[in-house]
Design a protein around this motif. Structure first.
Motif, mmCIF file in Angstrom:
data_model
loop_
_atom_site.group_PDB
_atom_site.id
_atom_site.type_symbol
_atom_site.label_atom_id
_atom_site.label_comp_id
_atom_site.label_asym_id
_atom_site.label_seq_id
_atom_site.Cartn_x
_atom_site.Cartn_y
_atom_site.Cartn_z
ATOM 1 N N VAL A 197 -8.143 1.040 -7.150
ATOM 2 C CA VAL A 197 -7.514 2.348 -6.984
ATOM 3 C C VAL A 197 -8.355 3.402 -7.688
ATOM 4 C CG1 VAL A 197 -5.435 3.687 -7.365
ATOM 5 C CG2 VAL A 197 -5.261 1.272 -6.901
ATOM 6 N N GLY A 205 1.923 1.718 -3.556
ATOM 7 C CA GLY A 205 0.817 2.288 -4.322
ATOM 8 C C GLY A 205 0.633 3.756 -4.024
ATOM 9 N N ARG A 206 0.775 4.107 -2.765
ATOM 10 C CA ARG A 206 0.597 5.497 -2.366
ATOM 11 C C ARG A 206 1.641 6.388 -3.034
ATOM 12 N NH1 ARG A 206 -0.954 7.449 3.095
ATOM 13 N NH2 ARG A 206 -0.993 9.680 2.793
ATOM 14 N N ILE A 265 -6.716 4.259 -2.273
ATOM 15 C CA ILE A 265 -6.317 2.901 -2.638
ATOM 16 C C ILE A 265 -6.986 1.917 -1.680
ATOM 17 C CG2 ILE A 265 -4.357 1.335 -2.942
ATOM 18 C CD1 ILE A 265 -2.584 3.749 -3.163
ATOM 19 N N ALA A 301 -6.598 -5.136 -5.814
ATOM 20 C CA ALA A 301 -6.455 -3.724 -5.467
ATOM 21 C C ALA A 301 -7.465 -2.940 -6.273
ATOM 22 C CB ALA A 301 -5.048 -3.247 -5.806
ATOM 23 N N SER A 315 0.837 -1.207 0.000
ATOM 24 C CA SER A 315 0.000 0.000 0.000
ATOM 25 C C SER A 315 0.859 1.240 0.000
ATOM 26 C CB SER A 315 -0.975 -0.007 1.172
ATOM 27 O OG SER A 315 -0.304 -0.245 2.361
ATOM 28 N N LEU A 372 0.734 6.807 -6.688
ATOM 29 C CA LEU A 372 -0.418 7.672 -6.915
ATOM 30 C C LEU A 372 -0.058 9.125 -6.653
ATOM 31 C CD1 LEU A 372 -3.259 7.209 -7.788
ATOM 32 C CD2 LEU A 372 -3.968 7.065 -5.429
ATOM 33 N N GLU A 399 -2.739 -0.045 -9.810
ATOM 34 C CA GLU A 399 -3.455 -1.306 -9.577
ATOM 35 C C GLU A 399 -2.606 -2.495 -9.991
ATOM 36 O OE1 GLU A 399 -7.241 -1.389 -11.466
ATOM 37 O OE2 GLU A 399 -8.178 -0.150 -9.928
#
Lengths: 254, 153
Positions: free
Chosen positions: A48, A15-16, A53, A46, A12, A19, A29
């Motif tokens: 998003v 992903g953060r 997320i 996932a 995560s 993003l 994703e």
């Protein structure tokens, strides 16, 4: 057991970072899904959106899930590439979770922010585009000064947490008013070229690109969001210029 | 003058790459995408008009971006954004507003349509290229699943 928690936390976070740095939604994703898949968890998935997320997977009968809300964003293409490379390495078996975690940490800490240099970069960009649109020496000089100012103004508006559309409109007003004042000087000077060169700094290039690439990947929700963003930015740019121009014309300028 | 304008297009994309925090050798490749798009656009605009030249320039720089992103193992976006910037119809937006403010509604509407068409053409060019490179085998970056990693966790 702790491993699953760590995996959840790390993906995560990855992903953060993606993003926040301005990656396309499908890339976020896909990165999370691939990393989860290569650890062979069940039902790893996932979801998003441009503002958050959701990650979840099942391991040994227990469900692990996490929601990450993303508000801030600071464009940084180098960080996207680094996270991308790290996730590719972990799927290829080159690095393990510890190393992956370390590299993600390094990415998030790494600051490429150079506010002082950014002003000069933006002055250079505005100058270049004034020449690109057929300007001469004085247009380039005016655009460089305005570009420098626009970057300072953008930083100030961001610090004051002013809505980005309003901020862009205000920047556009500033550019046009500055160009109008500059054009009263007795110089061979084309106002329009300078204004366009400077306005290229505020053009929504990233939003357009991401909208195209997300719609290609079949993620229409994010594509629409990005396209709306691009449209709104363009509208506020144009409205800002319109307000400043009509003010100038009302004030007796030409 | 034309050479100067093309160089300015290059410098402008370099500035954008720097603002978007591209670093290292990607900086050169990203700004070169801007050079390609401004070179083709400015070179062809007098011959073929705005729409055709924008479309051809988009096709060429998007193809370059797809190739170089696979060589450099970086995301396509890194190069695409910087190459796209010189083609974005920023001038259309401004001239539309200028016509609008001076009360010239017909002209404002005309320029608005042109600007939207250009934006659509850029999108179409990028979509075409990134779809067609998928037909060419061997260009996809391979992700490998063959390592069973559960034990390492």
């Amino acid at each position: 057991m702790a491993c699953e928690e760590r995996l959840l936390k790390t993906v995560s976070k990855a992903g953060r970072i993606l993003l926040e740095s301005g990656a396309e939604i499908y890339r976020v994703e896909e990165t999370i899904n691939r990393v989860l898949n290569c650890f062979h968890v069940e039902e790893g998935s996932a979801f998003v959106t441009p503002s958050g997320i959701f990650v979840s997977f099942v391991s040994e009968g227990k469900t692990y899930s996490k929601v990450v809300r993303v508000t801030s964003s600071s464009l940084n293409l180098t960080r996207i590439n680094e996270v991308n490379q790290a996730s590719r390495d972990i799927c290829g078996g080159i690095i393990d979770l510890d190393e992956f975690e370390k590299r993600i940490q390094l990415c998030s800490r790494r600051e490429l922010n150079t506010p002082k240099l950014d002003r000069w970069y933006s002055a250079m960009t505005a100058m270049a585009f004034a020449v690109f649109y057929g300007g001469g020496l004085w247009e380039a000089v005016g655009a460089a000064i305005a570009g420098f100012g626009v970057n300072c103004a953008q930083k100030y508006f961001a610090k004051r947490r002013i809505n980005s559309f309003v901020a862009i409109g205000l920047c556009s007003v500033l550019i046009v008013l500055f160009a109008c004042c500059f054009s009263t000087l007795p110089l061979p000077f084309q106002r329009d070229t300078m204004i366009i060169g400077c306005m290229m700094l505020l053009v929504p290039g990233l939003a357009i690109t991401n909208a195209i690439r997300d719609s290609l990947a079949g993620d229409y929700l994010s594509a629409i969001t990005r396209a709306t963003e691009a449209l709104l930015i363009s509208v506020s740019l144009a409205v800002g210029a319109g307000i400043a121009l009509s003010l100038w014309l009302l004030g007796g300028g030409h | 003058m034309l050479a100067l304008q093309i160089l300015a297009g290059w410098l402008g994309s370099l500035g954008f790459a720097l603002l978007f925090k591209v670093r290292g050798s990607n900086l050169f490749y990203a700004s070169f995408a801007g050079f390609i798009s401004s070179f083709i656009y400015l070179g062809l605009v007098d011959l073929y008009g705005v729409y055709t030249s924008i479309f051809l320039a988009t096709i060429c720089f998007a193809l370059y971006c797809e190739i170089v992103s696979r060589i450099k193992k970086a995301t396509v976006t890194t190069f695409l954004i910087c190459g796209l910037i010189p083609l974005v119809p920023g001038s259309g937006m401004y001239y539309m507003m200028l016509a609008f403010v001076s009360g010239n509604m017909n002209e404002a509407g005309l320029i608005a349509t042109q600007t939207l068409t250009i934006a659509g053409l850029i999108a179409l060019g990028i979509i075409l290229v990134s779809t067609f490179v998928k037909f060419y085998p061997g260009v996809e970056i391979k992700w490998s699943y063959k390592y069973y990693r559960k034990k390492d966790m």
